[in-house]
Design an enzyme around this catalytic site. Sequence first.
Site: not given
Ligand code: FE2
Length: 215
Positions: A81, A120, A130, A133, A135
């Site tokens: 991110y 990640y 994870r 995905h 959000h």
């Molecule tokens: Fe996330």
Amino acid sequence: MRAPSAPLLSLPTSLGEETGPVFGHAILGDMDHDLVHNFAEPGESAIGPRIIVHGRVTDEAGRPVPNALLEVWQANAGGRYRHKKEGYLAPLDPNFGGCGRVLTDEHGHYEFRTIQPGAYPWPNGGNDWRPAHIHFSIFGAAFAQRLITQMYFEGDPLIPLCPIVGAIPQKDAVQSLIAELDMSRTVPMDARAWRFDIVLRGKRQTLFENRLEGL
Ligand SMILES: [Fe+2]
């Protein structure tokens, strides 16, 4: 393990929160729905598999919900991110911001372009990852009406291994979060397409993280 242990409190909303503002096309920029380019230098584009995500937002009766503002945020192709507290060692992509937004049209349809996010790791059980995905936040007609969820990708072997997905009690609810590969909307030699429909209420409601009561 990560869920609140006490019942959620319901706070009354003010009249201003209930009645406005109403979103319109005027608040959106031309590139808001194109994450491949909306943070990139002129002539550049984000690194990673180019994809289109599209679908319909409907109510419990299958009626389209027009003018719903969808905001999306995601990791880059390496699973990182753009956030000051992000600590994963995967590199930032200088041409990828990871945020976008789009309004549904009169048929409740939305579409945006992005790159496929990477999986990640996170410090939960020592070796938890994870699944890839995106959000989603869906606004209604006012700021107080907001639903939040995550979209996963069909066929990702990390989905059944994810503790966050595993915290969802019903299999149907998990299925409501998995986008399907949609070759009919793929742009040849450019981008694959994934379809993610969102149902706001009713028996077939999409699972929303901020509306878990009653599950
Ligand atoms: Fe996330």
